[in-house]
Design an enzyme around this catalytic site. Structure first.
Site, PDB file in Angstrom:
ATOM      1  N   PHE A   1       0.962  -0.982   0.113  1.00 23.33           N
ATOM      2  CA  PHE A   1       0.219   0.730  -0.272  1.00 23.33           C
ATOM      3  C   PHE A   1       0.756   1.216  -0.184  1.00 23.33           C
ATOM      4  O   PHE A   1       0.195   2.354  -0.674  1.00 23.33           O
ATOM      5  CB  PHE A   1      -0.836  -0.363   1.220  1.00 23.33           C
ATOM      6  CG  PHE A   1      -0.450   0.297   2.568  1.00 23.33           C
ATOM      7  CD1 PHE A   1      -0.188   1.723   2.777  1.00 23.33           C
ATOM      8  CD2 PHE A   1       0.570  -0.608   3.300  1.00 23.33           C
ATOM      9  CE1 PHE A   1       0.354   1.898   4.101  1.00 23.33           C
ATOM     10  CE2 PHE A   1       1.157   0.240   4.646  1.00 23.33           C
ATOM     11  CZ  PHE A   1       1.352   1.420   4.675  1.00 23.33           C
TER      12      PHE A   1
ATOM     13  N   LYS B   1      -1.319  -6.739  -9.685  1.00 21.76           N
ATOM     14  CA  LYS B   1      -1.936  -7.160  -8.466  1.00 21.76           C
ATOM     15  C   LYS B   1      -2.069  -6.095  -7.269  1.00 21.76           C
ATOM     16  O   LYS B   1      -0.697  -6.096  -6.744  1.00 21.76           O
ATOM     17  CB  LYS B   1      -2.116  -8.512  -8.195  1.00 21.76           C
ATOM     18  CG  LYS B   1      -3.516  -8.828  -6.933  1.00 21.76           C
ATOM     19  CD  LYS B   1      -3.668  -8.152  -6.114  1.00 21.76           C
ATOM     20  CE  LYS B   1      -3.113  -7.931  -4.371  1.00 21.76           C
ATOM     21  NZ  LYS B   1      -3.695  -7.147  -3.195  1.00 21.76           N
TER      22      LYS B   1
ATOM     23  N   GLU C   1      -4.729  -3.928  -2.200  1.00 23.09           N
ATOM     24  CA  GLU C   1      -6.457  -3.135  -1.707  1.00 23.09           C
ATOM     25  C   GLU C   1      -6.729  -2.044  -1.170  1.00 23.09           C
ATOM     26  O   GLU C   1      -8.201  -1.251  -1.373  1.00 23.09           O
ATOM     27  CB  GLU C   1      -7.137  -4.643  -1.543  1.00 23.09           C
ATOM     28  CG  GLU C   1      -6.750  -5.123   0.188  1.00 23.09           C
ATOM     29  CD  GLU C   1      -5.669  -5.927   0.346  1.00 23.09           C
ATOM     30  OE1 GLU C   1      -4.813  -5.273  -0.585  1.00 23.09           O
ATOM     31  OE2 GLU C   1      -5.404  -7.200   1.148  1.00 23.09           O
TER      32      GLU C   1
ATOM     33  N   SER D   1       5.566  -7.015   3.373  1.00 24.69           N
ATOM     34  CA  SER D   1       6.346  -7.328   4.166  1.00 24.69           C
ATOM     35  C   SER D   1       6.848  -8.703   4.516  1.00 24.69           C
ATOM     36  O   SER D   1       6.675  -9.468   3.538  1.00 24.69           O
ATOM     37  CB  SER D   1       5.138  -7.422   5.351  1.00 24.69           C
ATOM     38  OG  SER D   1       4.161  -8.482   4.860  1.00 24.69           O
TER      39      SER D   1
ATOM     40  N   CYS E   1       9.306   2.339   2.708  1.00 26.58           N
ATOM     41  CA  CYS E   1      10.096   1.004   3.189  1.00 26.58           C
ATOM     42  C   CYS E   1      12.096   1.268   3.586  1.00 26.58           C
ATOM     43  O   CYS E   1      13.026   0.703   4.421  1.00 26.58           O
ATOM     44  CB  CYS E   1       9.953  -0.786   2.501  1.00 26.58           C
ATOM     45  SG  CYS E   1      11.064   0.233   0.810  1.00 26.58           S
TER      46      CYS E   1
END
Ligand code: NAD
Length: 498
Positions: free
Chosen positions: A149, A173, A176, A226, A281
């Site tokens: 995200f 993908k 969401e 993650s 990150c």
């Protein structure tokens, strides 16, 4: 409430699955829209479109593919503001920060605009009498990207321009939590002249991810997220015979030496720890203060952390926005509480911050913990929020040992005015991306991005030369034209040069 659809074969589509998930505006805490959650048949449809498109796209000339990338790059410039606002509305980061991620992602498109040079093979003349050798690289087929995200534009841009420019087709993908950026990117590709089916977007959660990992029509999977999910994706994807690159989580340390310009270091640490509410990150989450640097550093950090303006991402005066979800807000306030309970000094406490007019937003203020030790949960866990932990050590070698004992190895930095210290640090530290007086050392697109240890599962960083290698495979051709040379006998022993 509107619904964010999949993008398959050049058109928005509802797909077959009726599952959806709410998408929130983190600044208000209210759902703003909802997103489709794909089932296996939706993934199937996207892969079928991508496989069909691969037949012609992989035969399309390099010049034509690069032309599309040039056009796409121009459209990313033209739509930067629109894209940044979409990201800010779903992620929560301030609009200017969202622009920054678009720029860094666009640089990957600029890199592949030079693919003609990058993709050149090599040629060896007369390796044996009348024999030449050359090599070249070809695309893999349908590639998939599964992304986090926190950079809804940049992280996918680490992947799809490289995959597509090298002749593959792609199924993305995205997360969401902030899915809309991917659909705008799909429309820009179409406007740039990319044939339908070359770039597809399937929205979803674990169900979609599993369908991708198990799909026999997908050749390669790129994952960023993650560490536990990266490990899972790597294991399941490779078990199904796919090439997998999987970038994981992080705990990035910045070492501050007593000889550093402490005001400069603090200014940069503040931006690196609290920018994007710490949801990067490459965010600095641990400041390792060496010797006499500690007291003055903490004093400056406290002053600067308290001055940060927190507010909604679309307010141009905000420097830091909310966290992405209520769960993230809860996790971060819990980390500050556990630090306090385990003996850290809470110098600045961001819990309970209320932003006027946005009382239900997922806000947590900048938090500064001092005297953190490596046994504390606030040190061991990836908090992924606006919490900076200060660990005090005596020497640079203690700082290096501490970093090297940490399971993560994404980014790190040293603040010093001594070249010898910087050189020693960069040679000894077991981390993939290192900054010297640069707190967020994200490599330019023509280098590759990837950490060490638990920050990279497998052995394949993204973009730059490693990205090109990941999305292509090599052939080596050994050629002889006998009629141009003296006849050679065909022997039965293993061929050697003559
Ligand atoms: P995440 O791992 O929860 O999700 C990443 C992707 O995996 C999403 O698309 C999500 O839908 C999917 N996913 C989530 N749970 C899954 C499951 N159980 N099975 C299969 N798929 C699943 O990560 P996130 O919260 O979206 O992003 C934050 C994390 O990403 C942080 O750990 C951060 O450090 C990491 N990150 C790493 C890098 C890097 O370059 N190393 C870059 C950005 C973010």
């Amino acid at each position: 409430m509107s619904t964010i659809e999949h993008w398959i074969n050049g058109a928005a589509t509802a797909g077959a699955s009726s599952r959806t998930a709410p998408v929130f505006n983190p600044a208000t805490g209210a759902p703003s829209t909802r997103v489709r959650l794909a089932g296996p048949s939706d993934v199937d449809a996207a892969v079928a479109a991508a496989a069909h498109a691969f037949e012609s796209w992989s035969e399309t000339s390099l010049s034509q593919r690069i032309k599309v990338m040039f056009a796409f790059r121009e459209l990313l410039v033209r739509h930067e503001d629109e894209l940044a606002r979409i990201i800010s509305a779903e992620h929560g980061k301030v609009v200017d920060d969202a622009r920054g991620e678009i720029v860094r992602g666009r640089e990957v498109v600029e890199y592949v605009c030079g693919l003609g040079d990058i993709l050149k093979g090599s040629f060896s003349d007369q390796v044996s009498t009348g024999v030449d050798v050359h090599n070249f690289r070809q695309p893999l087929g349908v590639c998939a990207g599964i992304t986090p995200f926190n950079f809804p534009a940049m992280v996918p841009l680490w992947m799809h321009p490289v995959a597509i420019a090298t002749g593959n087709t792609f199924v993305l993908k995205p997360s969401e939590r902030d899915p809309s950026a991917a659909n705008l990117v799909a429309r820009l590709y179409q406007e740039a002249g990319l044939p339908d089916g070359v770039f597809n977007v399937v929205h979803g959660d674990k169900t979609a991810v599993d369908a991708i990992l198990d799909h026999s029509g997908i050749a390669a999977v790129s994952f960023v997220g993650s560490t536990p999910i990266a490990t899972y994706v790597h294991e399941r994807g490779t078990a199904h015979g796919k090439r997998v690159q999987a970038l994981g989580g992080a705990k990035n340390h910045a070492v501050v030496m007593p000889d550093a310009d402490l005001d400069f270091a603090a200014r940069h640490l503040i931006a690196a720890a609290y920018g994007s509410a710490g949801e990067r990150c490459m965010a600095i989450s641990v400041a390792v203060a060496v010797g006499s640097a500690a007291d003055p550093l903490v004093e400056i950090l406290e002053r600067k952390a308290r001055a940060i303006k927190v507010g909604p991402g679309d307010d141009p005066t905000s420097e830091m926005g909310p966290l992405v979800t209520a769960a993230a807000q809860e996790r971060v306030t819990g980390a500050v509480a556990s630090g306090a309970a385990q003996g850290a000094t809470v110098v600045v406490d961001g819990r309970g911050l209320k932003v006027e007019g946005h009382e239900d937003g997922f806000f947590v203020g900048p938090s500064l913990l001092d005297r953190v030790t490596t046994g504390m949960d606030a040190y061991r866990e990836e908090i992924f929020g606006p919490v900076l932990a200060v660990v005090r050590v005596g020497t640079v070698d203690e700082a290096i040992a501490l970093i090297n004992a940490n399971p993560y190895g994404n980014g790190t930095a040293v603040f010093t005015s001594d070249g010898g210290t910087a050189r020693h640090f960069q040679r000894k530290v077991t981390v993939g991306m290192i900054g010297v007086n640069v707190p967020v050392p994200v490599p330019m697109s023509y280098y590759s991005f990837g950490g060490w240890k638990d920050s990279l599962i497998g052995d394949s960083p993204v973009h730059g030369p490693e990205g090109i290698r990941f999305y292509t495979r090599a052939k080596v051709v050994t050629t002889r034209w006998p009629h141009q040379e003296r006849q050679t006998a065909a022997g039965f022993s293993f061929p050697t040069s003559d």
